[in-house]
Design a protein around this motif. Structure first.
Motif, PDB file in Angstrom:
ATOM      1  N   VAL A  21       0.889  -1.165   0.000  1.00  0.00           N
ATOM      2  CA  VAL A  21       0.000   0.000   0.000  1.00  0.00           C
ATOM      3  C   VAL A  21       0.926   1.213   0.000  1.00  0.00           C
ATOM      4  CG1 VAL A  21      -1.775   1.294   1.230  1.00  0.00           C
ATOM      5  CG2 VAL A  21      -1.826  -1.221   1.252  1.00  0.00           C
ATOM      6  N   TRP A  22       0.768   2.082  -1.011  1.00  0.00           N
ATOM      7  CA  TRP A  22       1.653   3.246  -1.154  1.00  0.00           C
ATOM      8  C   TRP A  22       0.816   4.491  -1.381  1.00  0.00           C
ATOM      9  CZ3 TRP A  22       2.600   7.173  -4.566  1.00  0.00           C
ATOM     10  CH2 TRP A  22       3.798   7.878  -4.411  1.00  0.00           C
ATOM     11  N   CYS A  23       1.278   5.603  -0.821  1.00  0.00           N
ATOM     12  CA  CYS A  23       0.565   6.873  -0.996  1.00  0.00           C
ATOM     13  C   CYS A  23       1.572   8.008  -1.011  1.00  0.00           C
ATOM     14  CB  CYS A  23      -0.427   7.073   0.144  1.00  0.00           C
ATOM     15  SG  CYS A  23      -1.394   8.602   0.032  1.00  0.00           S
ATOM     16  N   SER A  24       1.306   9.009  -1.835  1.00  0.00           N
ATOM     17  CA  SER A  24       2.145  10.204  -1.861  1.00  0.00           C
ATOM     18  C   SER A  24       2.114  10.899  -0.494  1.00  0.00           C
ATOM     19  CB  SER A  24       1.653  11.184  -2.922  1.00  0.00           C
ATOM     20  OG  SER A  24       1.775  10.638  -4.216  1.00  0.00           O
ATOM     21  N   ILE A  25       3.116  11.706  -0.249  1.00  0.00           N
ATOM     22  CA  ILE A  25       3.160  12.489   0.986  1.00  0.00           C
ATOM     23  C   ILE A  25       2.468  13.832   0.794  1.00  0.00           C
ATOM     24  CG2 ILE A  25       4.678  13.612   2.667  1.00  0.00           C
ATOM     25  CD1 ILE A  25       6.741  11.442   2.120  1.00  0.00           C
ATOM     26  N   GLN A  63       2.164  -6.124   7.142  1.00  0.00           N
ATOM     27  CA  GLN A  63       3.289  -6.963   7.543  1.00  0.00           C
ATOM     28  C   GLN A  63       4.412  -6.162   8.191  1.00  0.00           C
ATOM     29  OE1 GLN A  63       2.981 -10.560   6.931  1.00  0.00           O
ATOM     30  NE2 GLN A  63       0.947  -9.592   6.788  1.00  0.00           N
ATOM     31  N   GLU A  64       4.252  -4.845   8.242  1.00  0.00           N
ATOM     32  CA  GLU A  64       5.278  -3.979   8.828  1.00  0.00           C
ATOM     33  C   GLU A  64       4.633  -2.646   9.165  1.00  0.00           C
ATOM     34  OE1 GLU A  64       8.277  -3.093   5.945  1.00  0.00           O
ATOM     35  OE2 GLU A  64       6.832  -2.386   4.443  1.00  0.00           O
ATOM     36  N   ASP A  65       5.330  -1.839   9.958  1.00  0.00           N
ATOM     37  CA  ASP A  65       4.895  -0.473  10.207  1.00  0.00           C
ATOM     38  C   ASP A  65       5.077   0.347   8.930  1.00  0.00           C
ATOM     39  OD1 ASP A  65       4.678  -1.409  12.780  1.00  0.00           O
ATOM     40  OD2 ASP A  65       6.245  -0.105  13.621  1.00  0.00           O
ATOM     41  N   CYS A  66       4.259   1.357   8.766  1.00  0.00           N
ATOM     42  CA  CYS A  66       4.409   2.238   7.608  1.00  0.00           C
ATOM     43  C   CYS A  66       5.787   2.906   7.637  1.00  0.00           C
ATOM     44  CB  CYS A  66       3.306   3.299   7.614  1.00  0.00           C
ATOM     45  SG  CYS A  66       3.324   4.369   6.167  1.00  0.00           S
ATOM     46  N   ARG A  67       6.360   3.089   6.452  1.00  0.00           N
ATOM     47  CA  ARG A  67       7.689   3.679   6.327  1.00  0.00           C
ATOM     48  C   ARG A  67       7.752   4.478   5.036  1.00  0.00           C
ATOM     49  NH1 ARG A  67      10.135   0.366   2.454  1.00  0.00           N
ATOM     50  NH2 ARG A  67       9.207  -1.721   2.290  1.00  0.00           N
ATOM     51  N   LYS A  68       8.820   5.208   4.863  1.00  0.00           N
ATOM     52  CA  LYS A  68       9.036   5.922   3.609  1.00  0.00           C
ATOM     53  C   LYS A  68       9.544   4.931   2.553  1.00  0.00           C
ATOM     54  CE  LYS A  68       7.975  10.034   5.116  1.00  0.00           C
ATOM     55  NZ  LYS A  68       7.386   9.575   6.388  1.00  0.00           N
ATOM     56  N   GLY A  69       9.054   5.060   1.330  1.00  0.00           N
ATOM     57  CA  GLY A  69       9.461   4.142   0.281  1.00  0.00           C
ATOM     58  C   GLY A  69       9.149   4.685  -1.098  1.00  0.00           C
ATOM     59  N   GLU A  70       9.826   4.170  -2.104  1.00  0.00           N
ATOM     60  CA  GLU A  70       9.618   4.608  -3.482  1.00  0.00           C
ATOM     61  C   GLU A  70       8.269   4.126  -4.020  1.00  0.00           C
ATOM     62  OE1 GLU A  70      12.879   3.022  -5.670  1.00  0.00           O
ATOM     63  OE2 GLU A  70      14.287   4.587  -5.029  1.00  0.00           O
ATOM     64  N   ASN A  71       7.699   4.913  -4.902  1.00  0.00           N
ATOM     65  CA  ASN A  71       6.468   4.538  -5.582  1.00  0.00           C
ATOM     66  C   ASN A  71       6.747   3.326  -6.474  1.00  0.00           C
ATOM     67  OD1 ASN A  71       4.173   4.266  -7.117  1.00  0.00           O
ATOM     68  ND2 ASN A  71       3.985   6.448  -7.591  1.00  0.00           N
ATOM     69  N   PRO A  72       6.170   2.172  -6.168  1.00  0.00           N
ATOM     70  CA  PRO A  72       6.474   0.974  -6.958  1.00  0.00           C
ATOM     71  C   PRO A  72       5.775   0.942  -8.317  1.00  0.00           C
ATOM     72  CG  PRO A  72       4.859   0.464  -5.276  1.00  0.00           C
ATOM     73  CD  PRO A  72       5.257   1.894  -5.044  1.00  0.00           C
ATOM     74  N   PHE A  73       4.893   1.924  -8.561  1.00  0.00           N
ATOM     75  CA  PHE A  73       4.108   1.916  -9.807  1.00  0.00           C
ATOM     76  C   PHE A  73       4.552   2.995 -10.784  1.00  0.00           C
ATOM     77  CE2 PHE A  73       1.171   1.435  -6.068  1.00  0.00           C
ATOM     78  CZ  PHE A  73       1.341   0.074  -5.955  1.00  0.00           C
ATOM     79  N   ASP A  74       5.578   3.754 -10.429  1.00  0.00           N
ATOM     80  CA  ASP A  74       5.974   4.910 -11.225  1.00  0.00           C
ATOM     81  C   ASP A  74       7.481   4.877 -11.445  1.00  0.00           C
ATOM     82  OD1 ASP A  74       6.404   7.331 -12.399  1.00  0.00           O
ATOM     83  OD2 ASP A  74       5.441   8.534 -10.848  1.00  0.00           O
ATOM     84  N   GLU A  75       7.887   5.035 -12.696  1.00  0.00           N
ATOM     85  CA  GLU A  75       9.310   5.009 -13.017  1.00  0.00           C
ATOM     86  C   GLU A  75      10.074   6.157 -12.346  1.00  0.00           C
ATOM     87  OE1 GLU A  75       9.790   4.972 -17.196  1.00  0.00           O
ATOM     88  OE2 GLU A  75       8.928   2.958 -17.476  1.00  0.00           O
ATOM     89  N   ALA A  76       9.363   7.235 -12.009  1.00  0.00           N
ATOM     90  CA  ALA A  76      10.028   8.369 -11.361  1.00  0.00           C
ATOM     91  C   ALA A  76      10.464   8.023  -9.942  1.00  0.00           C
ATOM     92  CB  ALA A  76       9.097   9.574 -11.337  1.00  0.00           C
ATOM     93  N   PHE A  83       3.758   0.525   3.056  1.00  0.00           N
ATOM     94  CA  PHE A  83       3.933  -0.648   3.916  1.00  0.00           C
ATOM     95  C   PHE A  83       3.564  -1.901   3.125  1.00  0.00           C
ATOM     96  CE2 PHE A  83      -0.336   0.981   4.793  1.00  0.00           C
ATOM     97  CZ  PHE A  83      -1.143  -0.149   4.713  1.00  0.00           C
ATOM     98  N   ILE A  84       4.232  -2.987   3.450  1.00  0.00           N
ATOM     99  CA  ILE A  84       3.929  -4.291   2.857  1.00  0.00           C
ATOM    100  C   ILE A  84       2.680  -4.833   3.541  1.00  0.00           C
ATOM    101  CG2 ILE A  84       4.775  -6.628   2.412  1.00  0.00           C
ATOM    102  CD1 ILE A  84       6.312  -4.435   0.962  1.00  0.00           C
ATOM    103  N   SER A  85       1.739  -5.346   2.757  1.00  0.00           N
ATOM    104  CA  SER A  85       0.495  -5.885   3.312  1.00  0.00           C
ATOM    105  C   SER A  85       0.086  -7.130   2.534  1.00  0.00           C
ATOM    106  CB  SER A  85      -0.618  -4.828   3.223  1.00  0.00           C
ATOM    107  OG  SER A  85      -1.632  -5.057   4.167  1.00  0.00           O
ATOM    108  N   ALA A  86      -0.273  -8.179   3.255  1.00  0.00           N
ATOM    109  CA  ALA A  86      -0.639  -9.453   2.628  1.00  0.00           C
ATOM    110  C   ALA A  86      -2.104  -9.417   2.198  1.00  0.00           C
ATOM    111  CB  ALA A  86      -0.393 -10.602   3.605  1.00  0.00           C
TER     112      ALA A  86
END
Length: 301
Positions: A21-25, A63-76, A83-86
């Motif tokens: 699950v990813w969201c912009s800041i 599966q983990e606490d929310c953290r900062k991470g790259e957008n996995p759906f955008d080449e930018a 956060f990783i979620s099952a």
């Protein structure tokens, strides 16, 4: 365990396949909407209901606490909250509008994921109180889990544990159990602390029989923060009769403790309900903000 509803659109399939699950800041104006900021609250073990185009299509466990991470759906590869979620997709999605009569009364006044017509609100991640979570889990179970004789399967842990191939059922069982335990423990603690504040009797009629007394929240569980849910001043001790009147908004109290009676009740019937217009409760200053919230949001004035 806390519960959330995430509004996903065209990125749902990609997110599901990647188990994230990813969201912009920040939005385009450089601000962080509350539904985006809420990502930072997610902790490992929290349950997420995934809503796409008006349907609950999956449930997942973080599966983990929310953290900062790259957008996995955008080449930018923009940095956002992640956060990783099952994911556990539902074979039969739950249409919100088709089940709205069961859901509507459980929605909070503030930060509701759904509008009063059943449409989803614009935003990303919304809080889901335990009572709403239990109802969604029941709807998911009724639609997706059946006994072999085609009768709907009840939440019986021993029976479902035998269905080793059913990965959804154990998640539903464990998640519902967590929600019910959280509510039960919270309500027990709330009543234990509230009761002596009202001298162990109904604040309106004086009934003392414990079996007939209810610890009535002024600001309901579904609308309260975790702190407010357990605050003994967020409530009043009432008998079963007066508790129902208060809970349904037929009576309220102002900042002075004076009773207000809904015009939906005929004055000729006041005596039947054990109320009259000169009633007053012995509130303390800490009750005031909660009484005012109840009168503003719940009272049928």
């Amino acid at each position: 365990m806390n519960f959330y509803i995430v509004m996903q659109g065209k990125t749902y399939e990609q997110a599901k396949d990647a188990n994230v699950v990813w969201c912009s800041i920040y939005d385009n104006s450089g601000q962080t909407p509350h539904s985006w900021e809420r990502m930072n609250e997610v902790k490992q073990g929290d349950a997420i209901f995934h809503c796409v185009k008006g349907e609950i299509v999956a449930i997942s466990i973080a599966q983990e606490d929310c953290r900062k991470g790259e957008n996995p759906f955008d080449e930018a590869k923009h940095i956002g909250n992640l956060f990783i979620s099952a994911y556990e997709p539902l074979q039969i999605p739950i249409a919100i509008k088709a089940n709205f009569e069961h859901i509507q009364q459980l929605l909070p006044v503030k930060y509701s994921p759904f509008q009063q017509n059943g449409d989803g609100n614009q935003g990303f991640l919304y809080p889901c109180n335990e009572m709403l979570a239990i109802k969604l889990l029941e709807l998911i179970s009724d639609a997706n889990i059946y006994e072999e004789n085609e009768e709907q399967l009840e939440f019986a842990i021993g029976l479902i544990a035998q269905k080793e191939r059913n990965t959804l059922a154990p998640i539903l069982i464990e998640t519902e159990a967590e929600a019910k335990v959280k509510i039960r423990r919270g309500q027990q603690k709330f009543k234990k602390q509230l009761t002596p504040l009202w001298d162990h009797h109904c604040a309106l009629c004086g009934i003392e029989l414990p079996e007939l007394l209810k610890a009535s929240h002024s600001k309901p569980w579904k609308d309260s923060t975790d702190e407010e849910r357990l605050d003994p001043y967020n409530g009043i001790l009432l008998c079963s009769n007066h508790d129902t009147l208060y809970d349904r908004g037929y009576i309220a109290f102002d900042g002075t403790g004076k009773i207000h009676i809904s015009p939906e009740l005929a004055k000729a019937d006041y005596s039947k309900y054990g109320i009259h217009e000169k009633m007053r409760v012995n509130r303390v200053e800490e009750n005031k903000k909660y009484f005012k919230w109840h009168k503003r949001e719940i009272f049928r004035g």
